[in-house]
Structure formats: structure tokens, C-alpha cells
Design a protein around this motif. Structure first.
Motif, short mmCIF file in Angstrom:
data_model
loop_
_atom_site.label_atom_id
_atom_site.label_comp_id
_atom_site.label_asym_id
_atom_site.label_seq_id
_atom_site.Cartn_x
_atom_site.Cartn_y
_atom_site.Cartn_z
N GLY A 33 -0.04 -1.39 4.73
CA GLY A 33 -0.94 -0.23 4.66
C GLY A 33 -1.94 -0.35 3.53
N LYS A 88 -6.10 -2.92 9.75
CA LYS A 88 -6.86 -3.51 10.87
C LYS A 88 -7.90 -4.50 10.36
CE LYS A 88 -8.05 0.70 11.41
NZ LYS A 88 -8.28 1.95 12.07
N ALA A 124 -9.07 -6.75 1.22
CA ALA A 124 -8.05 -7.23 0.28
C ALA A 124 -6.71 -7.46 0.98
CB ALA A 124 -7.87 -6.21 -0.85
N MET A 153 1.09 9.87 12.25
CA MET A 153 1.20 8.41 12.10
C MET A 153 2.64 7.94 11.93
SD MET A 153 -1.54 6.87 12.66
CE MET A 153 -1.01 5.24 12.18
N ILE A 178 -11.01 5.11 6.02
CA ILE A 178 -10.83 5.32 7.46
C ILE A 178 -11.35 6.71 7.87
CG2 ILE A 178 -8.39 5.95 7.15
CD1 ILE A 178 -7.82 4.82 9.92
N MET A 233 -5.97 11.13 6.22
CA MET A 233 -5.95 9.67 6.01
C MET A 233 -6.69 9.34 4.72
SD MET A 233 -7.00 8.55 9.90
CE MET A 233 -8.59 9.36 9.90
N SER A 271 -2.12 2.78 -8.74
CA SER A 271 -1.47 4.10 -8.90
C SER A 271 -0.05 3.93 -9.46
CB SER A 271 -1.42 4.83 -7.56
OG SER A 271 -2.69 4.97 -7.01
N ALA A 304 1.04 -1.76 -4.64
CA ALA A 304 -0.13 -0.88 -4.68
C ALA A 304 -1.20 -1.55 -5.53
CB ALA A 304 0.24 0.49 -5.23
N ASP A 325 -1.85 0.97 14.00
CA ASP A 325 -2.93 1.85 14.43
C ASP A 325 -2.43 2.58 15.68
OD1 ASP A 325 -5.38 2.48 13.40
OD2 ASP A 325 -6.37 0.63 14.00
N GLY A 379 0.85 -1.20 0.00
CA GLY A 379 0.00 0.00 0.00
C GLY A 379 0.88 1.24 0.00
N1 LIG Z 1 -4.11 6.70 7.13
C1 LIG Z 1 -3.94 6.61 8.44
O1 LIG Z 1 -3.55 7.56 9.10
C2 LIG Z 1 -4.26 5.31 9.15
C3 LIG Z 1 -4.19 5.25 10.53
C4 LIG Z 1 -4.43 4.03 11.16
C5 LIG Z 1 -4.73 2.91 10.43
N2 LIG Z 1 -4.82 2.99 9.07
C6 LIG Z 1 -5.18 1.80 8.31
O2 LIG Z 1 -4.19 1.61 7.31
C7 LIG Z 1 -4.78 1.05 6.13
C8 LIG Z 1 -4.49 1.97 4.95
O3 LIG Z 1 -5.12 3.19 5.17
P1 LIG Z 1 -4.73 4.48 4.31
O4 LIG Z 1 -5.44 5.60 4.98
O5 LIG Z 1 -3.25 4.54 4.14
O6 LIG Z 1 -5.46 4.12 2.93
P2 LIG Z 1 -5.25 4.81 1.50
O7 LIG Z 1 -4.59 6.13 1.65
O8 LIG Z 1 -6.57 4.73 0.84
O9 LIG Z 1 -4.19 3.84 0.78
C9 LIG Z 1 -4.52 2.51 0.48
C10 LIG Z 1 -3.34 1.82 -0.17
O10 LIG Z 1 -3.69 0.46 -0.43
C11 LIG Z 1 -3.50 0.17 -1.82
N3 LIG Z 1 -4.47 -0.84 -2.18
C12 LIG Z 1 -5.82 -0.74 -2.18
N4 LIG Z 1 -6.37 -1.91 -2.55
C13 LIG Z 1 -5.34 -2.76 -2.80
C14 LIG Z 1 -5.25 -4.10 -3.22
N5 LIG Z 1 -6.35 -4.84 -3.49
N6 LIG Z 1 -4.02 -4.66 -3.36
C15 LIG Z 1 -2.89 -3.96 -3.12
N7 LIG Z 1 -2.92 -2.66 -2.72
C16 LIG Z 1 -4.13 -2.09 -2.56
C17 LIG Z 1 -3.69 1.49 -2.53
O11 LIG Z 1 -3.10 1.49 -3.81
P3 LIG Z 1 -3.59 2.52 -4.98
O12 LIG Z 1 -3.06 3.87 -4.60
O13 LIG Z 1 -2.97 2.00 -6.20
O14 LIG Z 1 -5.10 2.46 -4.97
C18 LIG Z 1 -2.95 2.41 -1.54
O15 LIG Z 1 -1.57 2.27 -1.70
C19 LIG Z 1 -6.27 0.90 6.45
O16 LIG Z 1 -6.51 -0.38 6.91
C20 LIG Z 1 -6.50 1.90 7.59
O17 LIG Z 1 -7.57 1.55 8.41
C21 LIG Z 1 -4.59 4.17 8.42
#
Ligand SMILES: NC(=O)c1ccc[n+]([C@@H]2O[C@H](COP(=O)([O-])OP(=O)(O)OC[C@H]3O[C@@H](n4cnc5c(N)ncnc54)[C@H](OP(=O)(O)O)[C@@H]3O)[C@@H](O)[C@H]2O)c1
Length: 394
Positions: free
Chosen positions: A98, A123, A103, A264, A206, A202, A39, A36, A148, A9
Motif C-alpha cells: 500500500g 497500481k 516509489a 477497501m 488517489i 483514501m 510517519s 512507511a 484495487d 505503507g
Molecule cells: N486508499 C484506497 O482506498 C486505495 C484504493 C485502491 C488502490 N489504492 C492504491 O494504494 C496505494 C496507497 O494508497 P493510499 O490511499 O493508502 O495512500 P496513502 O494513504 O497516502 O498512504 C501511503 C503510504 O505509503 C507510505 N509511503 C509513501 N512513500 C513511501 C516510500 N517512498 N517508501 C515507503 N513508504 C512510503 C506512506 O508512509 P508515510 O505515512 O510515512 O508517508 C503511507 O504509509 C496507492 O497506489 C493507491 O493508488 C488505494
């Protein structure tokens, strides 16, 4: 010795913040692999900067764009399951996970089956299959370090402590953008308003979960699996400043907490270097930021999602898988303007009510996920068609 990291991710919020840490001089981190979904342009820039050995893109069309542009020597895994293949085949010390959504489960399984270190932001893996994943940790001797911020805080407070001596764990919640809004304001909320989190930047899933407190519900389930805590030892408080990341109360009444600015990179850095505490260019105590710390009980009437998390802990089985799957459907429907924000917990509850109950294997849980998606979809359509439903498009 440098730590070889795989960033799953890598183009998202957690992924880019992980790479920001790796970019720091003397980070002690070497980026070995990146994954990823689609992207490819962002991924290409990351490849050019970090020169990993291998990358993965789930989307085959995006992979076709990337392939001719990749520097020589970089292996590309393409198509469905590419990230899991990378996690299975590459040599690395820590996988930062991430990826968003269900998935991510297959990838968690691959890392833990190899007995490696999983720095887990996804999570959803634990919400869907917490019991089976924790069994993999025990069986293969891997390490699961939560990313998290709340669970990282609890993990840090519990270091060297006896879990039997924990009276309760208090998860903090910022309360999101509608902490002080009325029920009718929440019913009329637009996606743009719901995505505008006051403290954290984020990804969309989320962010919407923070607006409904569904994210906190998922975190209650995550906490239950990570530390084996029953619902009677889990509490949620609203803490608008997001400085106290969570608290642990022990049987003697002592309370330990972990504090830091809402950034984070803190919990990611901790997980990357665990069990060491490596130096980081991050802010610690800051008088202006830490001057005022407020706490209050969550409003469970305006945020009914929270109770669904506790319900899943009590019911166990495939409840977490059903809740997560329904929420992915409901959040997408809200972002597309089909349902209102307050419909999200209602859609999720409907899917939970109609779950089948088999959680005996990963395959059974994936079926539960598919079943709940279908149930949630039909509930979305029912609500979208109902004249009384308030829903707003972007
Ligand atoms: N963001 C935060 O501050 C935060 C804090 C705590 C926990 N989390 C947890 O961390 C995780 C990611 O959150 P995020 O906010 O970073 O999400 P995000 O910004 O939407 O990023 C998601 C990432 O996952 C990739 N992805 C999506 N579907 C995929 C698949 N089927 N196979 C491989 N890669 C895939 C996306 O690639 P593309 O760009 O190519 O779509 C992107 O790199 C979630 O579970 C969230 O609950 C996030």
C-alpha cells in the motif's frame, strides 16, 4: 496455519485498513513487518500493538526518532530503499503493498523475485513496468493478487474462466466529486473540494486521481497488464454508487460482476486469504445500499484523462511510466495551488508527448520516470505563469 503478513505503507489508508483486518480476533493473520516513509509516531503505535519482527522507514530523520523508542528485538531498516530491504530479507507469506507512487516499484520487484504473494494496491508498479513485472511472476512462480477494488472484482469474476472467452471487461468509476459539475466549476475546484470523495476515504494522490478520472486511466493500464487485455476489450462506465466493482462480459453475452459496499477491507481481505475465502466481519448484500444501481457513459470531454490511459495501452513502452510520473508532479502542483484541476491532464499529456520511448529494463523505465517528471515540472511552471490559467490555492 496463521499467515505472516508484511504491510508496506502501513501508516496509509490501505495499510491501516489491512491492520484493522489483522486486529480482528481469529483473523489468522500475524503481522511480521511494517514499512512507511516518515510517519514514525503512527508506526511506533503499530509496533507496540502488533509486535512485528522488523520495520522500515525511508526517511532517515524519522528513523532516528523511532530507533530509541523501539521495543527491544525489533529490527529497523532506515533510509532510502528500506522498504525494499525489508521485502527482500524478511520471511512472510503475503506482502500487502500500500505504498503510494512510483516509489513502490522496487518493492514489487523484490517480492516477485522471491516468488511470494504480492497483494498489490500500488497500481503504479504495474502502470510503470507491467510487462516486466508480469514476466517476473511467470519466471519466479509468485502470485500477484490485485487489491484495487475494480481489479479484485475482475480477478474474482475470472476465476476458473478462459481469458479467450472474455468479450470485454467493464471497469466501474464512481465519477468522483465532480461527476455532475460543469467544466467551469471543475476549473475553479479547490484542493479541499477535489479531495472530498463521495464514496471512499483514501490518500491524497488517489483522491485527486478520482476527481480527474486519471486514477481510472491508470487502472485501464493496470487491467491491461494484469489480464493481457487489449484496449478493444476494456471499457469504463460511471457507476456513482460504487457497489458494482466491475463487470466481465463473456463471448456468450453472460455478464458476471462482483458487488459489495465501498469498503477497501473487502478486496484487501480477499487478497490476504487468496485462494481461500476466509470469514470476515464485513457487510455483504444490503437492501438499502444495493436498492439502486445506476450506470452511464463517462463524459470524455470533461474528463480527458481517461483517453490518456487508453493511449498508453496502445502505445506501450514507457508511456505508463511517463503518465504516472507526470501525474505525481501535476497532483502535487495542484495541491500546492500552482495549477488548476483541469491543468492536470494537460500537464500529463505534454509529458507523454515528450517521452523518449525506451522501456527495455527497469533502469530504462526509471529514467523515463525522471524524464517525464522534468517535462511535467516545466509544463507546470509554464501554466502557473500563464495569465489565462485558473488556479486556486487551498
Ligand atoms: N486508499 C484506497 O482506498 C486505495 C484504493 C485502491 C488502490 N489504492 C492504491 O494504494 C496505494 C496507497 O494508497 P493510499 O490511499 O493508502 O495512500 P496513502 O494513504 O497516502 O498512504 C501511503 C503510504 O505509503 C507510505 N509511503 C509513501 N512513500 C513511501 C516510500 N517512498 N517508501 C515507503 N513508504 C512510503 C506512506 O508512509 P508515510 O505515512 O510515512 O508517508 C503511507 O504509509 C496507492 O497506489 C493507491 O493508488 C488505494
Amino acid at each position: 496455519m496463521a499467515r505472516r503478513i508484511l504491510v508496506l505503507g502501513s501508516t496509509g489508508s490501505i495499510g491501516t485498513q489491512t491492520l484493522a483486518l489483522a486486529r480482528e480476533p481469529e483473523s489468522g493473520l500475524v503481522v511480521i513487518g511494517l514499512a512507511a516513509q516518515r510517519s514514525w509516531e503512527v508506526l511506533l503505535r503499530q509496533v507496540e500493538e502488533f509486535r512485528p519482527l522488523a520495520v522500515a522507514l525511508e526517511d532517515s530523520d524519522a528513523a532516528d526518532e523511532l530507533r530509541p523508542r523501539l521495543p527491544r528485538g525489533v529490527t529497523l531498516h532506515a533510509g532510502p530503499g528500506a522498504a525494499a530491504t525489508l521485502a527482500r530479507e524478511l520471511d512472510y507469506d503475503v506482502a500487502v503493498h500500500g505504498i503510494v507512487g512510483a516509489a513502490g516499484l522496487a518493492v514489487s520487484v523484490e517480492v516477485l523475485q522471491r516468488g511470494l504473494v504480492l497483494a498489490l494496491a500500488n497500481k503504479e508498479s504495474l502502470v510503470i513496468a507491467g510487462e516486466l513485472l508480469m514476466a517476473l511472476v511467470r519466471e519466479h512462480g509468485g502470485t500477484l493478487v490485485p487489491v484495487d477494488s475494480e481489479h479484485s472484482a475482475v480477478f474474482q469474476c475470472l476465476r476458473g474462466e478462459d481469458l479467450g472467452r472474455v468479450r470485454r471487461v467493464i471497469l466501474t468509476a464512481s465519477g468522483g466529486p465532480f461527476r455532475e459539475s460543469s467544466a467551469s466549476e471543475m476549473a475553479a475546484a479547490t484542493p479541499a473540494q477535489a479531495l472530498a470523495h463521495p464514496n471512499w476515504a483514501m490518500g491524497p494522490r488517489i483522491s485527486i486521481g478520482s476527481a480527474t478520472l486519471m486514477n481510472k486511466a491508470l487502472e485501464v493500464i493496470e487491467l491491461h497488464h494484469l489480464f493481457g487485455l487489449g484496449p478493444e476489450r476494456i471499457e469504463v462506465v460511471v457507476h456513482p454508487q460504487s457497489i458494482v466493482h466491475s463487470l466481465v462480459e463473456f463471448v456468450d453475452g453472460s455478464v458476471l460482476a462482483q458487488l459489495g459496499p465501498p469498503d477497501m477491507r473487502g478486496p484487501i481481505h480477499y487478497a490476504l486469504h487468496h485462494p481461500d475465502r476466509a470469514p470476515a466481519p464485513l457487510v455483504g448484500f444490503d437492501l438499502d445500499l444495493f436498492r439502486r444501481l445506476d450506470f452511464c457513459a463517462p463524459d470524455r470531454a470533461r474528463f480527458p484523462a481517461l483517453d490518456l490511459g487508453f493511449r498508453c495501452v496502445v502505445e506501450g513502452g514507457d508511456a505508463g511510466a511517463a503518465l504516472n510520473a507526470a501525474d505525481e508532479v501535476a497532483v502535487a502542483a495542484f495541491l500546492e495551488g500552482q495549477i488548476s484541476l483541469v491543468d492536470i491532464p494537460a500537464v500529463n499529456r505534454a509529458a507523454l508527448d515528450r517521452r523518449k520511448g525506451d522501456a527495455s529494463s527497469f533502469a530504462a523505465l526509471l529514467q523515463a520516470d525522471q524524464h517525464a517528471r522534468a517535462e511535467a515540472q516545466s509544463e507546470v511552471q509554464r501554466r502557473a505563469a500563464a495569465p489565462s490559467t485558473t488556479h486556486t490555492s487551498r
